[in-house]
Motif scaffolding. Structure first.
Motif, mmCIF file in Angstrom:
data_model
loop_
_atom_site.group_PDB
_atom_site.id
_atom_site.type_symbol
_atom_site.label_atom_id
_atom_site.label_comp_id
_atom_site.label_asym_id
_atom_site.label_seq_id
_atom_site.Cartn_x
_atom_site.Cartn_y
_atom_site.Cartn_z
ATOM 1 N N ILE A 445 0.836 -1.199 0.000
ATOM 2 C CA ILE A 445 0.000 0.000 0.000
ATOM 3 C C ILE A 445 0.870 1.248 0.000
ATOM 4 O O ILE A 445 0.587 2.234 -0.703
ATOM 5 C CB ILE A 445 -0.951 -0.027 1.211
ATOM 6 N N ASP A 446 1.941 1.227 0.788
ATOM 7 C CA ASP A 446 2.846 2.383 0.791
ATOM 8 C C ASP A 446 3.471 2.606 -0.580
ATOM 9 O O ASP A 446 3.585 3.743 -1.057
ATOM 10 C CB ASP A 446 3.951 2.180 1.842
ATOM 11 N N VAL A 447 3.888 1.506 -1.217
ATOM 12 C CA VAL A 447 4.469 1.623 -2.558
ATOM 13 C C VAL A 447 3.461 2.196 -3.538
ATOM 14 O O VAL A 447 3.760 3.091 -4.341
ATOM 15 C CB VAL A 447 4.982 0.252 -3.032
ATOM 16 N N LEU A 448 2.222 1.699 -3.452
ATOM 17 C CA LEU A 448 1.190 2.178 -4.362
ATOM 18 C C LEU A 448 0.857 3.643 -4.085
ATOM 19 O O LEU A 448 0.567 4.409 -5.017
ATOM 20 C CB LEU A 448 -0.067 1.315 -4.228
ATOM 21 N N ARG A 450 2.954 5.929 -2.947
ATOM 22 C CA ARG A 450 4.025 6.735 -3.522
ATOM 23 C C ARG A 450 3.889 6.822 -5.037
ATOM 24 O O ARG A 450 4.095 7.885 -5.636
ATOM 25 C CB ARG A 450 5.387 6.131 -3.134
ATOM 26 N N ARG A 451 3.545 5.691 -5.651
ATOM 27 C CA ARG A 451 3.374 5.716 -7.100
ATOM 28 C C ARG A 451 2.207 6.607 -7.496
ATOM 29 O O ARG A 451 2.263 7.314 -8.519
ATOM 30 C CB ARG A 451 3.152 4.294 -7.622
ATOM 31 N N LEU A 452 1.134 6.591 -6.690
ATOM 32 C CA LEU A 452 -0.007 7.449 -6.976
ATOM 33 C C LEU A 452 0.388 8.910 -6.879
ATOM 34 O O LEU A 452 0.006 9.736 -7.729
ATOM 35 C CB LEU A 452 -1.142 7.140 -5.999
ATOM 36 N N CYS A 453 1.161 9.253 -5.841
ATOM 37 C CA CYS A 453 1.620 10.641 -5.680
ATOM 38 C C CYS A 453 2.487 11.055 -6.870
ATOM 39 O O CYS A 453 2.322 12.154 -7.423
ATOM 40 C CB CYS A 453 2.391 10.775 -4.371
ATOM 41 N N LEU A 591 -1.601 17.386 -2.606
ATOM 42 C CA LEU A 591 -0.281 16.782 -2.482
ATOM 43 C C LEU A 591 0.208 16.852 -1.046
ATOM 44 O O LEU A 591 0.786 15.900 -0.513
ATOM 45 C CB LEU A 591 0.697 17.495 -3.424
ATOM 46 N N VAL A 592 -0.036 17.981 -0.388
ATOM 47 C CA VAL A 592 0.361 18.106 1.027
ATOM 48 C C VAL A 592 -0.401 17.100 1.883
ATOM 49 O O VAL A 592 0.146 16.466 2.785
ATOM 50 C CB VAL A 592 0.112 19.550 1.507
ATOM 51 N N ARG A 593 -1.710 16.900 1.551
ATOM 52 C CA ARG A 593 -2.500 15.923 2.313
ATOM 53 C C ARG A 593 -1.967 14.513 2.118
ATOM 54 O O ARG A 593 -1.854 13.736 3.075
ATOM 55 C CB ARG A 593 -3.957 16.002 1.874
ATOM 56 N N VAL A 594 -1.642 14.159 0.863
ATOM 57 C CA VAL A 594 -1.122 12.804 0.604
ATOM 58 C C VAL A 594 0.201 12.597 1.309
ATOM 59 O O VAL A 594 0.460 11.550 1.922
ATOM 60 C CB VAL A 594 -0.967 12.578 -0.915
ATOM 61 N N GLU A 595 1.099 13.606 1.264
ATOM 62 C CA GLU A 595 2.383 13.469 1.957
ATOM 63 C C GLU A 595 2.192 13.358 3.461
ATOM 64 O O GLU A 595 2.892 12.606 4.145
ATOM 65 C CB GLU A 595 3.261 14.673 1.622
ATOM 66 N N GLY A 596 1.214 14.080 3.978
ATOM 67 C CA GLY A 596 0.932 13.949 5.409
ATOM 68 C C GLY A 596 0.419 12.576 5.785
ATOM 69 O O GLY A 596 0.771 12.009 6.815
ATOM 70 N N SER A 597 -0.436 11.995 4.896
ATOM 71 C CA SER A 597 -0.928 10.643 5.186
ATOM 72 C C SER A 597 0.176 9.612 5.097
ATOM 73 O O SER A 597 0.194 8.634 5.824
ATOM 74 C CB SER A 597 -2.042 10.284 4.203
ATOM 75 N N LEU A 598 1.152 9.823 4.178
ATOM 76 C CA LEU A 598 2.281 8.904 4.088
ATOM 77 C C LEU A 598 3.193 9.034 5.297
ATOM 78 O O LEU A 598 3.842 8.068 5.691
ATOM 79 C CB LEU A 598 3.074 9.182 2.808
#
Length: 598
Positions: A445-448, A450-453, A591-598
């Motif tokens: 899930i983490d890999v996916l 990152r790929r989504l981002c 993008l900031v939200r996705v990076e925060g979730s990661l």
């Protein structure tokens, strides 16, 4: 009579309850599938080519494939093949069988090594691949008077077990009794089970079940203990002889999906899988509890790839052919990615799409090197099948380049002793409810994510570039339109002025000529021929001036419209720039939200 080989009722797989592995096979997750072992000098997929016999009554044109040597064949494009007419391609194989090679030689070269390895606790896979009406089922099953590799494998297996127990043949090299001085230790016994299923429209059905009523779809489950996948609730029947096993094979052939089309009168509509399992019980010389081992050999008859334009399939047949082609395409895709990952070990590895079809999920471990794999490619030499044959041979070329470095054979995994030595380890047993596979995909899930981002970032950058390019193109096009409009306007004014000047000159000459005639006929005192005070000349001059003024008015109106178009263009560009900035602002927030979730 063979020890412990007696007919039993249909049983479930005994390995789940009676055979526990202290060192289970490694679990293969998605991240591990994306990084297969690098190529080495290990053994890969053995690919055999069999050319179908040509029947003169078929009238299908010339032959397009020929045997060049024992390990190579040439494919000749037909003269009516358009831009590829006359081209010749050469393909190499482990061995090439011409159309006159008997079934026995096919078995000895392709399936016999797998059957011998089965008694040495080595698993194997053999599958027949090719287009429809190429002879795959004939190679696997064959007619009663000339059986294929499956019946001959059964005959060899039971004959070899019987001869080993009678001391007529030495035991396999890897068996525990191979080091003894006696021909065969009585402490090693064998038992054989058979299962037969088909994958029809991406659904799994048991071919050995009762055909009364609707057939039950079987589920494909992941083996959390030993790795890989297994088919839940599929019957595995213990057999005591080759004749008994062949009776079950005939029952399964009767239950499988078959249909006719314009190319093949008995076309397979599903992939059939026959799995033979050999269980070995080894008694300890020190009187300890016996040990159990098992290995399997799967023989797969793949449905042939079809082109609906040639077969004329409609309705249900059309849906079947789409499912078959999709499954075979995914198999080829898995082989291509396996080869690409091995040839480029330092590049970003691609995820192998095993989960996209039931066929590749079942044999995922074999495609990753956990056993010997053999591919028998059947081709139809007719030139009308040139495109399908060329497509099949391309897949075989890919499979030939795959190399397995770390081979995992089941003979290397000893099983725990059986609890009670009084009971045979192959008696009927009920499997406990299978636990649902645990969710071990957090890393995936983490890999996916990152790929989504990364994908969203690339998409936003590409969108910005496209918007800028569109804006530039619009500005350039408007400038070109402005220049073209001005040029046409100047040309039109010049043409109108030239036309009016010519008309004025013509009228003036006519007036002078008329006045000259009048003066000649009726001379007047003090009369002139210039015509300056003539009312007709004054009328022409006035008309000329009116036309010039109207043209100037039109020119002014067109200039106003042009200036208005330029203002509208500037306004549109400003609105597009504002919209683009707003979308980029929203994307940055996401993008900031996705990076925060990661």
């Amino acid at each position: 009579p063979l020890p412990s080989i007696t007919y039993k009722d249909p049983i479930d797989t005994p390995k789940k309850t009676l055979f526990r592995s202290p060192t289970p096979l490694p679990k293969l997750r998605i991240d591990e599938l994306a990084h297969p072992p690098p190529p080495s000098n290990g053994m890969g997929i053995r690919v055999y080519l069999r050319i179908r016999h040509v029947d003169p009554s078929e009238n299908a044109g010339e032959t397009c494939i020929f045997k060049a040597s024992d390990t190579a064949a040439t494919l000749h494009a037909p003269q009516s093949g358009g831009i590829r007419a006359g081209e010749v391609a050469k393909f190499s194989f482990t061995k090439v069988f011409d159309s006159d090679v008997p079934q026995q030689q096919i078995f000895e070269d392709s399936a016999l090594p797998l059957a011998k390895g089965l008694l040495q606790r080595k698993s194997g896979l053999l599958f027949a691949y090719g287009v429809t009406n190429a002879g795959k089922t004939y190679t696997v099953v064959g007619p009663p008077h000339d059986p294929g590799v499956l019946p001959r494998t059964l005959d060899f297996l039971f004959t070899r077990i019987k001869n080993i127990h009678l001391g007529l043949e030495p035991p396999p090299d890897d068996s525990p009794a191979a080091d003894d001085t006696k021909p065969q230790s009585p402490d090693v016994t064998y038992s054989v089970t058979i299962s037969y299923c088909e994958i029809y429209n991406e659904n799994i059905f048991d071919l050995l079940c009762d055909t009364k009523g609707a057939r039950k779809k079987l589920d494909l489950k992941e083996d959390t203990e030993n790795g890989g996948f297994y088919i839940k609730d599929m019957k595995e029947i213990q057999v005591a002889s080759a004749e008994e096993a062949q009776n079950f094979i005939r029952r399964g052939m009767h239950n499988r999906k078959m249909a006719n089309n314009t190319i093949n009168a008995d076309s397979s509509r599903s992939h059939t899988i026959c799995t033979l399992k050999v269980f070995q019980t080894v008694s300890q010389t020190d009187g300890g509890e016996p040990l159990g081992y098992w290995s399997r050999m799967s023989i797969v008859d793949l449905a042939g790839a079809e082109r609906n334009k040639r077969t004329g399939n409609t309705g249900e047949r059309f849906n079947e052919s789409n499912k078959i082609n999709t499954s075979l395409m995914n198999l080829g895709r898995c082989l291509e990615i396996l080869r690409s990952n091995q040839q480029h070990p330092h590049a970003p590895q691609q995820v192998i799409p095993f989960r996209n079809s039931k066929l590749t999920r079942i044999f995922r471990d074999f495609l990753l090197g956990a056993g010997q794999t053999v591919m028998v490619v059947n081709v139809n030499p007719h030139e009308v099948d040139f495109d399908e044959t060329a497509h099949a041979l391309k897949y075989t070329a890919v499979a030939r380049e795959i190399v397995f470095s770390n081979r995992i054979d089941t003979h290397m995994v000893p099983m725990t002793p059986v609890r009670s030595p009084k009971k045979t380890p192959f008696a009927t047993a009920r499997r406990k409810p299978d636990p649902e596979p645990e969710n071990t995909c957090e890393e995936d899930i983490d890999v996916l994510r990152r790929r989504l981002c990364e994908t969203e970032t690339r998409a936003a950058r590409l969108e910005s570039e496209i918007r800028d390019e569109v804006s530039r193109e619009m500005a350039e096009r408007l400038q070109e339109m402005e220049k073209m409009f001005q040029r046409r306007l100047v040309e039109e004014v010049a043409q109108r002025e030239e036309k009016l000047r010519r008309q004025f000159d013509i009228r003036k000459r006519e007036n002078l000529h008329r006045n000259a005639i009048i003066d000649a006929t009726t001379p007047r005192k003090g009369s002139t021929s210039s015509g300056e005070n003539d009312p007709f000349s004054w009328e022409i001059r006035q008309q000329y001036e009116d036309t010039i003024s109207s043209l100037r008015e039109r020119l002014g109106e067109q200039e106003k419209r042009y200036l208005g178009g330029i203002a509208e263009r500037d306004k549109t560009l400003v609105e597009m720039q504002a919209l683009h900035e707003e979308e980029m602002k929203e994307f940055r927030i996401q993008l900031v939200r996705v990076e925060g979730s990661l």
